[in-house]
Design an enzyme around this catalytic site. Structure first.
Site, PDB file in Angstrom:
ATOM      1  N   THR A  16      52.691  -8.905  13.803  1.00 21.41           N
ATOM      2  CA  THR A  16      52.479 -10.087  14.093  1.00 21.41           C
ATOM      3  C   THR A  16      51.280 -10.619  13.309  1.00 21.41           C
ATOM      4  O   THR A  16      51.532 -11.890  13.088  1.00 21.41           O
ATOM      5  CB  THR A  16      52.544 -10.321  15.481  1.00 21.41           C
ATOM      6  OG1 THR A  16      53.691  -9.837  15.891  1.00 21.41           O
ATOM      7  CG2 THR A  16      52.466 -11.800  15.883  1.00 21.41           C
ATOM      8  N   TYR A  30      59.236 -16.143  14.971  1.00 24.86           N
ATOM      9  CA  TYR A  30      58.445 -15.693  13.692  1.00 24.86           C
ATOM     10  C   TYR A  30      59.033 -14.508  13.089  1.00 24.86           C
ATOM     11  O   TYR A  30      59.564 -13.569  13.967  1.00 24.86           O
ATOM     12  CB  TYR A  30      56.871 -15.466  13.892  1.00 24.86           C
ATOM     13  CG  TYR A  30      56.814 -14.534  14.843  1.00 24.86           C
ATOM     14  CD1 TYR A  30      56.390 -14.795  15.956  1.00 24.86           C
ATOM     15  CD2 TYR A  30      56.363 -13.391  14.171  1.00 24.86           C
ATOM     16  CE1 TYR A  30      56.255 -13.630  17.053  1.00 24.86           C
ATOM     17  CE2 TYR A  30      55.763 -12.133  14.938  1.00 24.86           C
ATOM     18  CZ  TYR A  30      55.799 -12.608  16.610  1.00 24.86           C
ATOM     19  OH  TYR A  30      55.505 -11.369  17.256  1.00 24.86           O
ATOM     20  N   THR A  94      51.179  -4.947  17.325  1.00 24.02           N
ATOM     21  CA  THR A  94      50.981  -4.786  18.767  1.00 24.02           C
ATOM     22  C   THR A  94      51.612  -3.631  19.490  1.00 24.02           C
ATOM     23  O   THR A  94      51.196  -2.745  20.366  1.00 24.02           O
ATOM     24  CB  THR A  94      50.614  -5.814  19.718  1.00 24.02           C
ATOM     25  OG1 THR A  94      51.797  -6.550  19.848  1.00 24.02           O
ATOM     26  CG2 THR A  94      49.546  -6.859  19.161  1.00 24.02           C
ATOM     27  N   ASP A  95      53.044  -3.527  18.861  1.00 22.69           N
ATOM     28  CA  ASP A  95      53.959  -2.680  19.780  1.00 22.69           C
ATOM     29  C   ASP A  95      53.745  -1.006  19.897  1.00 22.69           C
ATOM     30  O   ASP A  95      54.072  -0.447  20.893  1.00 22.69           O
ATOM     31  CB  ASP A  95      55.191  -3.048  19.455  1.00 22.69           C
ATOM     32  CG  ASP A  95      55.753  -4.491  19.926  1.00 22.69           C
ATOM     33  OD1 ASP A  95      55.264  -5.071  20.778  1.00 22.69           O
ATOM     34  OD2 ASP A  95      56.934  -5.028  19.112  1.00 22.69           O
ATOM     35  N   LYS A 165      49.351  -1.412  25.496  1.00 17.30           N
ATOM     36  CA  LYS A 165      49.566  -2.589  25.538  1.00 17.30           C
ATOM     37  C   LYS A 165      50.219  -2.605  26.768  1.00 17.30           C
ATOM     38  O   LYS A 165      51.190  -2.065  27.344  1.00 17.30           O
ATOM     39  CB  LYS A 165      50.809  -3.082  24.473  1.00 17.30           C
ATOM     40  CG  LYS A 165      51.253  -4.439  24.435  1.00 17.30           C
ATOM     41  CD  LYS A 165      52.355  -4.714  23.331  1.00 17.30           C
ATOM     42  CE  LYS A 165      52.622  -6.341  23.388  1.00 17.30           C
ATOM     43  NZ  LYS A 165      53.383  -6.685  22.451  1.00 17.30           N
ATOM     44  N   GLU A 283      49.440  18.756  38.094  1.00 17.33           N
ATOM     45  CA  GLU A 283      50.034  19.974  37.763  1.00 17.33           C
ATOM     46  C   GLU A 283      50.544  20.561  39.253  1.00 17.33           C
ATOM     47  O   GLU A 283      49.917  20.859  40.270  1.00 17.33           O
ATOM     48  CB  GLU A 283      48.891  20.989  37.146  1.00 17.33           C
ATOM     49  CG  GLU A 283      48.395  20.294  35.822  1.00 17.33           C
ATOM     50  CD  GLU A 283      49.260  20.628  34.769  1.00 17.33           C
ATOM     51  OE1 GLU A 283      50.459  21.162  34.973  1.00 17.33           O
ATOM     52  OE2 GLU A 283      49.131  19.689  33.680  1.00 17.33           O
TER      53      GLU A 283
HETATM   54  C1  SIN Z   1      53.221  -7.732  17.333  1.00 16.95           C
HETATM   55  O1  SIN Z   1      52.474  -7.450  16.473  1.00 16.95           O
HETATM   56  O2  SIN Z   1      52.486  -8.386  18.410  1.00 16.95           O
HETATM   57  C2  SIN Z   1      54.702  -7.360  17.642  1.00 16.95           C
HETATM   58  C3  SIN Z   1      55.229  -7.039  16.374  1.00 16.95           C
HETATM   59  C4  SIN Z   1      54.655  -5.741  15.852  1.00 16.95           C
HETATM   60  O3  SIN Z   1      54.286  -4.813  16.585  1.00 16.95           O
HETATM   61  O4  SIN Z   1      54.732  -5.557  14.859  1.00 16.95           O
END
Ligand code: SIN
Length: 311
Positions: A16, A30, A94-95, A165, A283
């Protein structure tokens, strides 16, 4: 303290942070991975001299592949070996940022910093968060106290082991689990809360050169009403490892557990992780090994790397 007169290499992989939306359109609609890393740097005023950039991939990180990881390891290895390079920044989605961070830390555990950064809003948003995160990442890469793979997001610095995340849409979408952040970055200065960890690297030679030969490891989730069908199917297609994502401290539904024991008897390595956001897997004698405090996607990477070591 900042290293001066040093080179920082910025490697672009998409996300992103490099995303764009149609002019005048809804910025939530987007497309990730549209702008080059060079274009991202041009949008950040006042960056220090000595920046180089290179596009390693251009992907929405939900589509991250082992092939991109392999290429990143090679490019990072080359740049980290250059004496004039103080550190490296990797722009990422971020993913799956947390997965790439952990993979790179386990393989390279570099003495120099490798700082992953990202954005929750595309570059064309009215108030994009990418430029500030990119500037902070360069600050961390030049900091004399930085080492290893870390993530810099929304003013916090996280160790590769801890970062995950944790929110679908907030700008500060990441946290560090029970460990919390390693430090903070603000106004061109890094404040460390604890020492960055120093892990023993496996080394790039640990990775089979052909990614198609990397052992297949999958995640399965235990939940109400689950049975062993997915586990049986994975065994049938030749999975080498399964991380069973259990409830609570890593407990598994008895119906799925039966199939997991059969898979284990057939040579599949089974580990347990947890669906919980915090805490470790306990464990238990006679049970499958637990993945400690690693999140399920990081446990999958850990098992894949462990299986590489055995082949
Ligand atoms: C993001 O970057 O927030 C979502 C899309 C991605 O992980 O490339």
């Amino acid at each position: 303290m900042q290293n001066t007169n040093a080179v920082v290499v910025v490697l672009g992989t998409g996300g992103t942070i490099a995303g764009t939306s149609a002019p005048g359109g809804d910025e939530r609609l987007y497309q990730a991975a549209q702008l080059t890393v060079g274009q991202l740097l041009q949008a950040v005023p006042g960056l220090p001299p000595g920046l180089e950039c290179e596009q390693v991939a251009q992907v929405d990180s939900k589509d991250m592949t082992h092939g991109v990881w392999h290429r990143l390891v090679a490019r990072l290895g080359q740049h980290l070996a250059r004496p004039e390079v103080a550190g490296i920044v990797v722009t990422h989605g971020t993913d799956t940022l947390e997965e790439t961070a952990w993979f790179l830390q386990r393989v390279l555990a570099p003495a120099k910093p490798v700082v992953l950064t990202a954005a929750m809003r595309p570059a064309t948003a009215a108030a994009p968060d990418g430029p500030g995160n990119l500037r902070d990442a360069v600050t961390v890469a030049l900091d004399a106290g930085a080492r290893g793979v870390v993530a810099a997001m929304a003013g916090s610095v996280f160790a590769a082991r801890d970062v995950r995340k944790a929110h679908t849409s907030k700008l500060d979408a990441f946290d560090g689990g029970d460990a919390g952040p390693l430090g903070a970055v603000m106004d061109g200065k890094v404040t460390w809360l604890r020492e960055p960890p120093s892990d023993e690297p496996l080394g790039a030679a640990h990775l089979p050169p052909d990614v198609a030969a990397w052992p297949r490891v999958d995640l399965v989730v235990s939940h109400a009403g689950v049975d062993g069908a997915v586990v049986d199917a994975l065994r049938a297609i030749g999975a080498k490892g399964i991380v069973a994502v259990g409830t609570g401290s890593g407990t598994l539904h008895e119906a799925m557990q039966r199939s997991l024991h059969e898979a284990q008897a057939a040579g599949v390595t089974v580990w347990r992780a947890t669906r919980c956001a915090r805490g470790e897997v306990a464990e238990r004698p006679g049970d499958f090994p637990g993945a400690g405090d690693l999140t399920p996607p990081k446990a999958r990477i850990e098992l894949m790397l462990a299986l590489m070591g055995r082949s």
